[in-house]
Design a protein around this motif. Structure first.
Motif, PDB file in Angstrom:
ATOM      1  N   ARG A   1      24.543  -8.525  18.846  1.00 16.19           N
ATOM      2  CA  ARG A   1      24.358  -9.517  17.788  1.00 16.19           C
ATOM      3  C   ARG A   1      22.886  -9.575  17.404  1.00 16.19           C
ATOM      4  NH1 ARG A   1      28.569 -12.120  14.875  1.00 16.19           N
ATOM      5  NH2 ARG A   1      30.410 -12.151  16.231  1.00 16.19           N
ATOM      6  N   LEU A   2      22.599  -9.365  16.134  1.00 17.35           N
ATOM      7  CA  LEU A   2      21.236  -9.490  15.650  1.00 17.35           C
ATOM      8  C   LEU A   2      20.887 -10.964  15.458  1.00 17.35           C
ATOM      9  CD1 LEU A   2      21.281  -6.607  13.021  1.00 17.35           C
ATOM     10  CD2 LEU A   2      20.352  -6.545  15.345  1.00 17.35           C
ATOM     11  N   GLN A   3      19.621 -11.241  15.263  1.00 15.10           N
ATOM     12  CA  GLN A   3      19.182 -12.631  15.132  1.00 15.10           C
ATOM     13  C   GLN A   3      19.838 -13.335  13.954  1.00 15.10           C
ATOM     14  OE1 GLN A   3      14.899 -12.711  15.032  1.00 15.10           O
ATOM     15  NE2 GLN A   3      14.701 -12.335  17.229  1.00 15.10           N
ATOM     16  N   ASP A   4      20.177 -12.573  12.888  1.00 14.35           N
ATOM     17  CA  ASP A   4      20.800 -13.209  11.725  1.00 14.35           C
ATOM     18  C   ASP A   4      22.321 -13.292  11.862  1.00 14.35           C
ATOM     19  OD1 ASP A   4      21.676 -10.635  11.315  1.00 14.35           O
ATOM     20  OD2 ASP A   4      20.632 -10.340   9.409  1.00 14.35           O
ATOM     21  N   GLY A   5      22.864 -12.918  13.030  1.00 14.84           N
ATOM     22  CA  GLY A   5      24.288 -13.054  13.278  1.00 14.84           C
ATOM     23  C   GLY A   5      25.111 -11.807  13.028  1.00 14.84           C
ATOM     24  N   ARG A   6      24.546 -10.796  12.367  1.00 16.83           N
ATOM     25  CA  ARG A   6      25.314  -9.579  12.113  1.00 16.83           C
ATOM     26  C   ARG A   6      25.583  -8.812  13.407  1.00 16.83           C
ATOM     27  NH1 ARG A   6      22.287  -5.951   9.378  1.00 16.83           N
ATOM     28  NH2 ARG A   6      20.444  -7.233   9.685  1.00 16.83           N
TER      29      ARG A   6
ATOM     30  N   GLN B   1      25.088  -4.588   5.566  1.00 17.21           N
ATOM     31  CA  GLN B   1      23.854  -5.330   5.334  1.00 17.21           C
ATOM     32  C   GLN B   1      24.025  -6.245   4.126  1.00 17.21           C
ATOM     33  OE1 GLN B   1      21.500  -1.680   4.887  1.00 17.21           O
ATOM     34  NE2 GLN B   1      20.188  -2.383   6.546  1.00 17.21           N
ATOM     35  N   ARG B   2      23.382  -7.388   4.177  1.00 20.62           N
ATOM     36  CA  ARG B   2      23.434  -8.296   3.026  1.00 20.62           C
ATOM     37  C   ARG B   2      22.666  -7.700   1.850  1.00 20.62           C
ATOM     38  NH1 ARG B   2      23.073 -11.737   7.597  1.00 20.62           N
ATOM     39  NH2 ARG B   2      24.932 -13.069   7.780  1.00 20.62           N
TER      40      ARG B   2
ATOM     41  N   ASP C   1      16.661  -3.216  12.222  1.00 18.49           N
ATOM     42  CA  ASP C   1      17.854  -3.614  12.978  1.00 18.49           C
ATOM     43  C   ASP C   1      17.968  -2.826  14.277  1.00 18.49           C
ATOM     44  OD1 ASP C   1      18.569  -5.379  10.974  1.00 18.49           O
ATOM     45  OD2 ASP C   1      20.064  -4.052  10.068  1.00 18.49           O
TER      46      ASP C   1
ATOM     47  N   GLU D   1      15.314  -3.924  16.763  1.00 22.00           N
ATOM     48  CA  GLU D   1      15.709  -5.176  17.407  1.00 22.00           C
ATOM     49  C   GLU D   1      16.784  -4.919  18.469  1.00 22.00           C
ATOM     50  OE1 GLU D   1      18.053  -9.320  16.280  1.00 22.00           O
ATOM     51  OE2 GLU D   1      16.958  -8.280  14.686  1.00 22.00           O
TER      52      GLU D   1
END
Length: 295
Positions: free
Chosen positions: A4-9, A61-62, A72, A75
């Protein structure tokens, strides 16, 4: 596994072999997945492979970006406890591998590109099967829509097995020359394809749209040593792609392999990946155990 990345993805990851101080970070080819390294007889080295955005277990990706993908992966490697690595990009994975290297800086000890696609201007002019990426990447392209429809039908009707079998059969001789069984290669690549595209062709379209437009990072800013491995007879990604990289990367070393095609060159790179691991980390990095994945 899923990170899980910091932005939730979410990012899908497969790790092959026992963890070593210098793992190989692997970026797969078009319509592939994190399981792709398992298709090669690559020995008992440590490989960490990522599903790219839209493939397998990785969210889109957004805001699609090669630069952001590099961040990403950087991280993700912090979460995995990886400090230094070798980065490998195969076919369409090449620009993603360089974006990762740009994000990692000196943490990336070496880069190996095998049969890698180059910038959009080369995709549009060099010919070969890879030119389809340029067509798929055009949102209003009639040909691109047709190609997407054909890929979707092939996946839905299980025609993918027969289409992939024809691709592999076309490279039977160079694969067998390396001691590889085309039937085994076919089965493993099919597993990777179906794993990566189980949620449809979102990843394939995201790939095409991203690599077919101007890249948002500078290849010339990648100062890590890059080895470019390419087959002279590659009709999928013609040699012009390799020469573009050699001209644009500050520390590039180009090796053109006579008689190699696209798949055969990608599989042949396994020996060079093993050698690079030995050179940079010593023979102890090879555990002697069979290659297996933790996914």
């Amino acid at each position: 596994m899923i990170l899980r990345l910091q932005d939730g993805r979410r990012i899908g990851v497969a790790e092959f072999g026992a963890r070593t101080p210098l793992p190989v970070i692997y970026l797969h080819g078009f319509i592939g997945s994190r399981l792709e390294p398992g298709a090669a007889e690559i020995g008992a080295i440590n490989i960490i492979s990522f599903d790219r955005p839209g493939y397998g277990r990785t969210d889109l990706q957004r805001l699609p970006s090669l630069r952001a993908w590099g961040a990403d992966v950087a991280e993700s490697l912090v979460q995995l406890g990886v400090s230094e690595c070798i980065v490998v990009g195969v076919s369409t994975g090449a620009p993603y591998a360089l974006a990762v290297t740009a994000a990692l800086g000196q943490r990336a000890r070496k880069v190996i590109l095998a049969g890698g696609i180059a910038g959009p201007e080369v995709l549009e002019t060099a010919g070969g099967t890879a030119m389809a990426l340029s067509l798929l990447g055009r949102r209003r392209s009639r040909t691109g829509r047709m190609l997407h429809r054909l890929l979707r039908i092939a996946r839905a009707t299980r025609l993918d097995r027969r289409l992939l079998a024809r691709v592999v059969a076309g490279e039977r001789e160079p694969l067998e020359r390396q001691g590889l069984s085309p039937e085994v290669v076919h089965a493993r690549l099919l597993q990777s394809f179906r794993t990566g595209n189980r949620r449809g062709l979102r990843g394939a379209l995201a790939d095409a749209r991203l690599v077919a437009q101007p890249w948002d990072f500078s290849v010339a800013a990648v100062t890590t040593e890059v080895e470019i491995l390419h087959g002279t007879d590659d009709a999928v990604v013609p040699p012009a792609h390799a020469h573009w990289y050699a001209a644009h990367l500050p520390r590039a070393r180009l090796e053109m392999a006579s008689g190699e095609l696209h798949l055969s060159m990608c599989f042949r790179s396994a020996a060079r990946i093993q050698q690079a691991c030995r050179e940079l980390a010593g023979p102890a990095i090879l555990t002697g155990r069979p290659l297996a994945a933790a996914i």
